[in-house]
Scaffold this motif. Sequence first.
Motif, short mmCIF file in Angstrom:
data_model
loop_
_atom_site.label_atom_id
_atom_site.label_comp_id
_atom_site.label_asym_id
_atom_site.label_seq_id
_atom_site.Cartn_x
_atom_site.Cartn_y
_atom_site.Cartn_z
N GLY A 122 0.82 -1.56 0.01
CA GLY A 122 0.23 -0.31 -0.16
C GLY A 122 0.97 0.96 -0.18
N ARG A 123 1.75 1.04 0.42
CA ARG A 123 3.59 2.16 0.18
C ARG A 123 3.04 3.60 1.05
N THR A 124 1.95 3.10 2.17
CA THR A 124 2.09 4.44 3.07
C THR A 124 1.96 4.24 4.42
N ARG A 125 2.56 3.62 5.10
CA ARG A 125 3.76 2.82 6.03
C ARG A 125 5.18 2.62 5.91
N ALA A 126 6.01 2.97 6.38
CA ALA A 126 7.25 2.79 6.34
C ALA A 126 8.33 2.23 7.94
N THR A 127 9.36 1.33 7.56
CA THR A 127 10.05 1.39 9.03
C THR A 127 11.58 0.72 8.10
N VAL A 128 12.41 1.73 9.08
CA VAL A 128 13.78 1.92 8.29
C VAL A 128 14.72 1.27 9.57
N VAL A 129 15.63 0.84 8.99
CA VAL A 129 16.65 -0.25 9.89
C VAL A 129 17.40 0.64 9.81
N SER A 130 18.35 1.08 10.68
CA SER A 130 19.86 0.86 10.18
C SER A 130 20.66 0.44 10.80
N ILE A 131 21.65 -0.61 10.22
CA ILE A 131 22.28 -1.46 10.17
C ILE A 131 23.66 -0.36 10.38
N PRO A 132 23.81 -1.10 12.20
CA PRO A 132 25.44 0.07 12.55
C PRO A 132 26.55 -0.30 11.48
N ARG A 133 27.37 0.76 11.11
CA ARG A 133 28.04 0.62 10.55
C ARG A 133 29.91 -0.12 11.09
N VAL A 258 16.38 11.94 8.26
CA VAL A 258 14.84 11.00 7.61
C VAL A 258 13.60 11.80 7.45
N LYS A 259 13.37 11.72 8.70
CA LYS A 259 11.81 11.93 9.19
C LYS A 259 12.54 13.65 8.63
N ALA A 260 12.62 14.89 9.10
CA ALA A 260 13.20 15.84 8.98
C ALA A 260 12.86 16.22 7.34
N LEU A 261 13.79 15.22 6.56
CA LEU A 261 13.93 15.39 4.69
C LEU A 261 12.40 15.07 4.11
N LEU A 262 11.61 14.19 5.11
CA LEU A 262 10.45 13.71 4.57
C LEU A 262 9.45 14.84 4.66
N ALA A 263 9.79 15.41 5.63
CA ALA A 263 8.16 16.28 6.34
C ALA A 263 9.21 17.78 5.10
N ARG A 264 10.18 17.87 4.97
CA ARG A 264 10.45 19.05 4.30
C ARG A 264 9.94 17.99 2.76
N LEU A 265 9.85 17.27 2.21
CA LEU A 265 9.75 17.33 0.87
C LEU A 265 8.31 17.07 1.17
N SER A 266 7.55 16.30 2.00
CA SER A 266 6.11 16.84 1.98
C SER A 266 5.17 18.44 1.55
N GLY A 267 5.92 19.21 2.31
CA GLY A 267 5.42 20.37 2.18
C GLY A 267 6.15 21.86 1.77
N LEU A 310 2.79 8.45 1.98
CA LEU A 310 3.85 8.22 2.79
C LEU A 310 4.39 9.01 3.55
N THR A 311 4.10 9.61 4.86
CA THR A 311 4.10 11.51 5.66
C THR A 311 4.92 10.65 7.00
N ASP A 313 5.08 11.06 10.36
CA ASP A 313 4.30 9.84 10.67
C ASP A 313 4.21 9.05 11.17
N ARG A 314 3.89 8.39 9.82
CA ARG A 314 3.97 7.09 9.00
C ARG A 314 5.55 6.41 8.95
N VAL A 315 6.38 6.82 9.67
CA VAL A 315 7.93 6.14 9.46
C VAL A 315 8.43 5.50 10.92
N ARG A 316 8.44 4.30 10.61
CA ARG A 316 9.32 4.34 12.14
C ARG A 316 10.47 4.03 11.95
N THR A 317 11.67 4.39 12.59
CA THR A 317 13.30 3.98 12.95
C THR A 317 13.68 3.47 13.99
N VAL A 318 14.02 2.57 13.85
CA VAL A 318 14.39 1.66 14.60
C VAL A 318 15.99 0.86 14.49
#
Length: 347
Positions: A122-133, A258-267, A310-311, A313-318
Amino acid sequence: MTRHEEQGDAGRPVGRRPRALKAVGLTLAGALVLGVAAAGWAYWHLDRNISSVDINSALGDDRPPRAVVTPSANASPLPTGSLNILVLGSDSRSGEANRELGGGDSDGARSDTAMVVHLDAGRTRATVVSIPRDTLVTRPSCPLPSGAGTAPAYGAMFNSAYAVGGPVCAVKTVETLTGVRMDHYLEIDFSGFARLVDALGGVDVTTDEDIDDDQSHLHLRAGSHHLDGKQALALARTRHGIGDGSDLGRIGLQQMLVKALLARLSGAGLLTDPAKLYQVADAVTAGLTTDTGLDSLNELVSLGRSLRELTADRVRTVTMPVVTAPADPNRVVADEPAAGELWASLR
């Protein structure tokens, strides 16, 4: 008075009106041709900006299976299935802009940032998983353009995969670590990230503590800040001025960005401001490397349009659960079974 100079209703020779209309028509036609030519040049320019790597051909079939996509009952011209994308931030110093932003010359390149972006069906929610380098992993044998392969390595730093085998090895290492098929690959370099932030007019972030890092040249008091591209890049790279100085503190800042960029893109009102849209598109594509499934402007636009709901507030970062490596207090390893359960949830 000649035949062509007969008087019209307004007392003006009727022969002049067709000539005036013809001039207007030619002007409009010329403007149309120039507009089409300009649009064509812009498309050609943006399309040529994108670099790509044929990861699917290089890795073949020895990979995790693709997710099974069930067609939506409401047919849509845009893709709606779930998707996994490996997003890397490269610390390459190639090019004058990258050398300046990265702080001088450095041999080779590593994956400074690594995120697995999972888009739900549906592309309305996302999960972003960071892998420590700094995660120690089993780095598999990876194919090289020469036809040879890299030797497998055990207990290797995660970001070494990119250094020894580029995007192909980075994808193969992530798939080996996670058991999750990467449907696409996106990589952005220092200058590309900074240009994107500047094209958007900067980003707004809030830090919970003071940041004082001479190595990244970032000095911020705790609180809210509006950052330009160079400052945002420094925030994404800082690690010595926050927390315990490890990569884990930096990951939290990267996820905030990541969330700040997405918010900026949306607005940003990109769809109603063609000039800004072109500026942002030029910034994105200039520093971008993709797999061949996303290496055209049409494919990137299609992906972007599929994410219109996809906004931020619908992106979960872990962050992938990790623990200190037994043999090296400066490195981490996956914390099992928690890490495995996380990847299984994405599968």
